[in-house]
Each structure stands twice: as structure tokens, then as C-alpha cells.
Motif scaffolding. Structure first.
Motif, mmCIF file in Angstrom:
data_model
loop_
_atom_site.group_PDB
_atom_site.id
_atom_site.type_symbol
_atom_site.label_atom_id
_atom_site.label_comp_id
_atom_site.label_asym_id
_atom_site.label_seq_id
_atom_site.Cartn_x
_atom_site.Cartn_y
_atom_site.Cartn_z
ATOM 1 N N ASP A 4 0.852 -1.177 0.000
ATOM 2 C CA ASP A 4 0.000 0.000 0.000
ATOM 3 C C ASP A 4 0.891 1.231 0.000
ATOM 4 N N LEU A 5 0.721 2.083 -0.987
ATOM 5 C CA LEU A 5 1.469 3.335 -1.070
ATOM 6 C C LEU A 5 0.468 4.476 -1.098
ATOM 7 N N GLY A 6 0.654 5.452 -0.196
ATOM 8 C CA GLY A 6 -0.280 6.555 -0.150
ATOM 9 C C GLY A 6 0.372 7.816 0.367
ATOM 10 N N TYR A 7 -0.363 8.919 0.205
ATOM 11 C CA TYR A 7 0.121 10.205 0.678
ATOM 12 C C TYR A 7 -1.068 10.952 1.264
ATOM 13 N N ALA A 8 -0.931 11.447 2.498
ATOM 14 C CA ALA A 8 -1.996 12.182 3.182
ATOM 15 C C ALA A 8 -1.779 13.681 3.031
ATOM 16 N N SER A 109 -14.538 0.846 2.217
ATOM 17 C CA SER A 109 -14.064 0.316 3.488
ATOM 18 C C SER A 109 -14.050 1.416 4.545
ATOM 19 N N ALA A 110 -13.862 0.986 5.784
ATOM 20 C CA ALA A 110 -13.754 1.898 6.915
ATOM 21 C C ALA A 110 -12.731 1.309 7.872
ATOM 22 N N GLY A 111 -12.111 2.181 8.666
ATOM 23 C CA GLY A 111 -11.116 1.659 9.585
ATOM 24 C C GLY A 111 -10.586 2.686 10.557
ATOM 25 N N THR A 112 -9.541 2.267 11.262
ATOM 26 C CA THR A 112 -8.875 3.108 12.256
ATOM 27 C C THR A 112 -7.374 3.129 11.979
ATOM 28 N N LYS A 113 -6.750 4.187 12.435
ATOM 29 C CA LYS A 113 -5.300 4.333 12.278
ATOM 30 C C LYS A 113 -4.741 4.864 13.594
ATOM 31 N N VAL A 114 -3.691 4.191 14.101
ATOM 32 C CA VAL A 114 -3.036 4.606 15.346
ATOM 33 C C VAL A 114 -1.584 4.931 15.038
ATOM 34 N N ASN A 115 -1.170 6.160 15.368
ATOM 35 C CA ASN A 115 0.220 6.579 15.175
ATOM 36 C C ASN A 115 1.016 6.250 16.427
ATOM 37 N N LEU A 116 2.177 5.619 16.239
ATOM 38 C CA LEU A 116 3.042 5.240 17.350
ATOM 39 C C LEU A 116 4.081 6.331 17.595
ATOM 40 N N ASN A 118 7.247 6.205 17.685
ATOM 41 C CA ASN A 118 8.455 6.133 16.850
ATOM 42 C C ASN A 118 8.211 6.535 15.403
ATOM 43 N N GLY A 119 7.009 7.055 15.079
ATOM 44 C CA GLY A 119 6.712 7.503 13.719
ATOM 45 C C GLY A 119 5.998 6.465 12.863
ATOM 46 N N MET A 120 5.917 5.247 13.343
ATOM 47 C CA MET A 120 5.197 4.208 12.591
ATOM 48 C C MET A 120 3.708 4.299 12.899
ATOM 49 N N TYR A 121 2.912 3.547 12.141
ATOM 50 C CA TYR A 121 1.478 3.501 12.396
ATOM 51 C C TYR A 121 0.945 2.093 12.167
ATOM 52 N N ILE A 122 -0.219 1.826 12.770
ATOM 53 C CA ILE A 122 -0.946 0.575 12.556
ATOM 54 C C ILE A 122 -2.351 0.962 12.121
ATOM 55 N N GLY A 163 -10.618 -7.976 5.381
ATOM 56 C CA GLY A 163 -10.136 -7.318 6.576
ATOM 57 C C GLY A 163 -8.634 -7.176 6.389
ATOM 58 N N MET A 164 -8.100 -6.039 6.776
ATOM 59 C CA MET A 164 -6.683 -5.799 6.497
ATOM 60 C C MET A 164 -6.048 -5.047 7.677
ATOM 61 N N VAL A 165 -4.819 -5.399 7.976
ATOM 62 C CA VAL A 165 -4.011 -4.671 8.941
ATOM 63 C C VAL A 165 -2.763 -4.201 8.198
ATOM 64 N N THR A 166 -2.511 -2.895 8.270
ATOM 65 C CA THR A 166 -1.375 -2.295 7.591
ATOM 66 C C THR A 166 -0.420 -1.733 8.639
ATOM 67 N N ILE A 167 0.867 -2.023 8.490
ATOM 68 C CA ILE A 167 1.892 -1.469 9.363
ATOM 69 C C ILE A 167 2.816 -0.637 8.487
ATOM 70 N N GLY A 168 3.011 0.614 8.866
ATOM 71 C CA GLY A 168 3.832 1.491 8.027
ATOM 72 C C GLY A 168 4.673 2.430 8.834
#
Length: 168
Positions: A4-8, A109-116, A118-122, A163-168
Motif C-alpha cells: 500500500d502506497l499513499g500520501y496524506a 471500506s472503513a477503519g482506524t489508524k493509530v500513530n506510534l 516512533n513515527g510508525m502507524y498501525i 479485513g486488512m491490517v497495515t503497518i507502516g
């Protein structure tokens, strides 16, 4: 697994709009038969010499999407995603004259995003892709074993739930 490649793009302090593309090299098969000697999944209807057996294989899914995101705190956000999707399709059968090579559809789709820290996210997400109807036309040709080929057409109306889990 996929990519998955994206830009916010920030719109305000709490809203961002992401654009991106995701690719999933997933394969899935739909198997059917119109042979009256056995129904779908039947040993007598789904043999190697059955000219009415049709297999639809979907693979190499990709989606181009837009994802509005709303921050509910400094580290968490919710989002909706809408996208245009395509997948390769391989329709096989012993008596097929016409068949598609790709299908197109819409992903929601719908979902949640949590920023960690250290700069990563789930990111977790649930959704579905509604693809166009697939139609394959039979040639009516008989096989070497003497079986009558599919005369007419078969259709499939694939919907992929995920269902998908993305780590970036």
C-alpha cells in the motif's frame, strides 16, 4: 500480504485526505458446472472431461483510492475509503469461446489508524469490493470423449469482502 502506497494531504487540524494505491497478489477460484449429471462440487459433474465445467480465477487485485481521515486524538484517527479496483481474471473451461481477461469494480471500506511514538502507524480496515459481472460464452463444441459442450453462457458476480491490517 500486499503493498500500500499513499500520501496524506492535511486539510485542517483534524482532517486529512489520503490518496494511494494498494496491490494484493491474492488468487481466488470460483468453480461451477451446468452439467445435469452432477451439481456444483459433484464428483460426477466436475471431472477433467466435463465440457460444462468452468473455473474463474481472480488474481492481482489493485485499488486506486481516496481516504478521508478524521483525527479523534493526537495519535488515533478513523477513516472511510472509496476506490476503483481491478483484478486479472482467468476463465477456463473446455468449451469456452468468449471470456474476459480483467474485471473492474468499486471498493468501500472503513477503519482506524493509530500513530506510534516512533513515527510508525498501525491501520486496521474492513471493507468489500463489488466487481462487475463476469460472463463467459460457450462454443457448444463436443469433446473427444463425446460430451456436449456448454451452449450459452455462464456468469459470476464476484464480491470480495476483506479485513486488512497495515503497518507502516
Amino acid at each position: 500480504a500486499g503493498l500500500d502506497l499513499g500520501y496524506a494531504i492535511p486539510v485542517s487540524d483534524t482532517i486529512a485526505i489520503a490518496v494511494g494505491i494498494s496491490y494484493i497478489p491474492l488468487d481466488a477460484d470460483i468453480i461451477g458446472t451446468s452439467d445435469s449429471s452432477g451439481g456444483e462440487g459433484s464428483a460426477s459433474g466436475d471431472t477433467a472431461t466435463d465440457p460444462t465445467k468452468v473455473t474463474v480465477a481472480l488474481g492481482d487485485h489493485y485499488t486506486i483510492y481516496i481516504q478521508p481521515t478524521y483525527a479523534i486524538s493526537d495519535t488515533a484517527a478513523v477513516f472511510l475509503k472509496v476506490g476503483y479496483s481491478e483484478a486479472e481474471v482467468d476463465v477456463t473451461g473446455q468449451s469456452l469461446a468468449g471470456k474476459p481477461s480483467e474485471i473492474k469494480g468499486t471498493t468501500f471500506s472503513a477503519g482506524t489508524k493509530v500513530n506510534l511514538a516512533n513515527g510508525m502507524y498501525i491501520q486496521s480496515e474492513a471493507g468489500m469490493t463489488e466487481y462487475d459481472t463476469i460472463t463467459a460464452t460457450g462454443s457448444g463444441v463436443t469433446t473427444a470423449a463425446g460430451g456436449a459442450g456448454l451452449n450459452g453462457s455462464v456468469t459470476a458476480d464476484p464480491t470480495v469482502a476483506f479485513g486488512m491490517v497495515t503497518i507502516g
